[in-house]
Design a protein around this motif. Structure first.
Motif, short mmCIF file in Angstrom:
data_model
loop_
_atom_site.label_atom_id
_atom_site.label_comp_id
_atom_site.label_asym_id
_atom_site.label_seq_id
_atom_site.Cartn_x
_atom_site.Cartn_y
_atom_site.Cartn_z
N LEU A 1 -7.63 80.13 1.87
CA LEU A 1 -7.52 79.51 3.19
C LEU A 1 -6.05 79.28 3.55
O LEU A 1 -5.62 79.57 4.68
N GLU A 2 -5.28 78.77 2.59
CA GLU A 2 -3.87 78.55 2.84
C GLU A 2 -3.14 79.87 3.08
O GLU A 2 -2.21 79.93 3.90
N THR A 3 -3.57 80.91 2.38
CA THR A 3 -2.96 82.22 2.57
C THR A 3 -3.15 82.71 4.00
O THR A 3 -2.21 83.19 4.65
N ILE A 4 -4.38 82.56 4.51
CA ILE A 4 -4.66 83.00 5.87
C ILE A 4 -3.90 82.16 6.90
O ILE A 4 -3.37 82.69 7.88
N VAL A 5 -3.84 80.85 6.67
CA VAL A 5 -3.09 79.99 7.58
C VAL A 5 -1.64 80.46 7.67
O VAL A 5 -1.07 80.56 8.77
N LYS A 6 -1.05 80.76 6.54
CA LYS A 6 0.35 81.21 6.51
C LYS A 6 0.52 82.58 7.13
O LYS A 6 1.40 82.79 7.98
N GLU A 7 -0.31 83.54 6.72
CA GLU A 7 -0.16 84.92 7.18
C GLU A 7 -0.44 85.06 8.67
O GLU A 7 0.23 85.83 9.37
N TYR A 8 -1.43 84.33 9.17
CA TYR A 8 -1.82 84.44 10.58
C TYR A 8 -1.04 83.49 11.49
O TYR A 8 -1.22 83.51 12.70
N GLY A 9 -0.20 82.65 10.90
CA GLY A 9 0.59 81.74 11.70
C GLY A 9 -0.24 80.65 12.35
O GLY A 9 0.03 80.25 13.49
N LEU A 10 -1.24 80.15 11.63
CA LEU A 10 -2.12 79.12 12.18
C LEU A 10 -1.58 77.73 11.88
O LEU A 10 -0.75 77.56 10.98
N SER A 11 -2.07 76.75 12.60
CA SER A 11 -1.60 75.38 12.41
C SER A 11 -2.49 74.59 11.47
O SER A 11 -2.08 73.55 10.95
N SER A 12 -3.71 75.07 11.23
CA SER A 12 -4.63 74.29 10.41
C SER A 12 -5.65 75.21 9.74
O SER A 12 -6.04 76.24 10.29
N ARG A 13 -6.08 74.81 8.55
CA ARG A 13 -7.12 75.56 7.84
C ARG A 13 -8.48 75.39 8.51
O ARG A 13 -9.41 76.15 8.22
N LYS A 14 -8.60 74.39 9.40
CA LYS A 14 -9.86 74.22 10.12
C LYS A 14 -10.18 75.46 10.95
O LYS A 14 -11.36 75.80 11.14
N HIS B 1 -3.32 91.92 5.72
CA HIS B 1 -1.90 91.80 6.05
C HIS B 1 -1.57 92.50 7.37
O HIS B 1 -0.80 91.97 8.19
N GLU B 2 -2.15 93.67 7.59
CA GLU B 2 -1.93 94.37 8.86
C GLU B 2 -2.52 93.57 10.03
O GLU B 2 -1.91 93.45 11.09
N ALA B 3 -3.72 93.02 9.81
CA ALA B 3 -4.38 92.24 10.86
C ALA B 3 -3.59 90.97 11.16
O ALA B 3 -3.45 90.58 12.33
N ALA B 4 -3.06 90.33 10.13
CA ALA B 4 -2.29 89.10 10.33
C ALA B 4 -1.04 89.38 11.16
O ALA B 4 -0.68 88.59 12.05
N ARG C 1 -11.73 91.64 15.54
CA ARG C 1 -11.69 92.48 14.33
C ARG C 1 -10.72 91.91 13.31
O ARG C 1 -11.01 91.83 12.11
N ASP C 2 -9.54 91.46 13.77
CA ASP C 2 -8.54 90.94 12.86
C ASP C 2 -8.99 89.61 12.25
O ASP C 2 -8.67 89.31 11.10
N VAL C 3 -9.72 88.82 13.00
CA VAL C 3 -10.28 87.58 12.47
C VAL C 3 -11.30 87.90 11.37
O VAL C 3 -11.33 87.23 10.32
N ARG D 1 -0.44 87.62 14.78
CA ARG D 1 0.73 86.78 15.07
C ARG D 1 1.40 87.21 16.36
O ARG D 1 1.78 86.40 17.20
N VAL D 2 1.51 88.53 16.54
CA VAL D 2 2.15 89.05 17.75
C VAL D 2 1.29 88.80 18.98
O VAL D 2 1.74 88.22 19.97
N SER D 3 0.03 89.21 18.93
CA SER D 3 -0.83 89.08 20.10
C SER D 3 -1.15 87.62 20.38
O SER D 3 -1.28 87.22 21.54
N GLY D 4 -1.27 86.81 19.33
CA GLY D 4 -1.61 85.41 19.52
C GLY D 4 -0.56 84.64 20.29
O GLY D 4 -0.88 83.92 21.23
#
Length: 237
Positions: free
Chosen positions: A148-161, A190-193, A125-127, A197-200
């Motif tokens: 894309l960069e916003t999601i990478v930052k907010e979700y704590g991802l390593s790549s936009r891929k 923002h809530e999902a991100a 759901r958060d994705v 981050r926590v669950s990930g």
């Protein structure tokens, strides 16, 4: 399976379960029959490792669809179901509970595990909220030139891929009404991100701990032999 209409089409994300009340008894019985069929299919091929996990996951996916019908607003009156859960399904679940209460993981559950760390319903759901945000930005419903960069930052991802993969996988399942309120899209993202981050990160560590614990736990084999007549999960030695 019976969302919005009895067409069998896959529901879009965000759709409510809408059922014609006159069709509900038939849909419930059909859903129960499909559950039994999926269980029987898993049981018949229980000794074949190839595709075993997929068959067991399909059984539980059909159970989920049945429970969605059973707990839908159409079937509830004052919080109580108008039509009962078919007895054979209740017996199957009762059998699983009996084994679990004895500390034994039945094969239909054990074989559902997948390699890696697949997304659970909450993470999925958060994705989708991330995908909705990106698509909304591309439609200029949200002012963000680099979503894309916003999601990478907010979700704590390593790549936009990762975000691009999410879009390819989920964009077709996004309901049009999900774009109705741009402000809500931003809030949900923002809530999902934050949850992701926590669950990930914490979930990954916990998953490793659970796998280590499982190697030392009692998980004696229990074959998914789901008897069509009694709903009994027989144990094979």
């Amino acid at each position: 399976m019976a969302r919005k209409a009895a067409s069998g089409s896959k529901p879009s994300a965000g759709d409510d379960l809408k059922i014609d009340p006159s069709l509900l008894p038939t849909l419930l019985q059909h859903a129960a029959d499909v559950v039994v069929e999926a269980g029987s299919h898993a049981a018949e091929l229980a000794d074949e490792a190839d595709g075993r996990g997929k068959r067991c996951r399909e059984y539980f996916r059909k159970l989920t669809e049945l429970f969605d019908l059973y707990t839908s607003p159409t079937n509830l009156a004052g919080g109580n179901p108008k039509y009962p859960l078919p007895a054979i399904v209740a017996k199957q679940l009762g059998s699983f509970c009996s084994y679990l209460s004895a500390g034994i993981i039945p094969d239909p559950i054990k074989h559902c595990a997948r390699r890696g760390r697949p997304l659970g319903p909450d993470e999925g759901r958060d994705v989708r909220y991330a995908v909705i945000y990106v698509l909304a930005a591309k439609r200029r419903l949200i002012r963000d030139r680099h979503p894309l960069e916003t999601i990478v930052k907010e979700y704590g991802l390593s790549s936009r891929k990762t975000v691009q993969t999410w879009i390819v996988k989920h964009r077709e399942a996004i309901a049009q009404k999900s774009f109705a309120d741009p402000g809500l899209i931003m809030d949900r993202m923002h809530e999902a991100a934050r949850r992701y981050r926590v669950s990930g990160h914490e979930g990954l560590r916990g998953d490793r701990v659970e796998r280590h614990a499982d190697r030392h736990s009692d998980t004696r084999p229990v074959a998914p032999s789901l008897d069509r007549d009694s709903g009994r999960a027989d144990r094979r030695h």
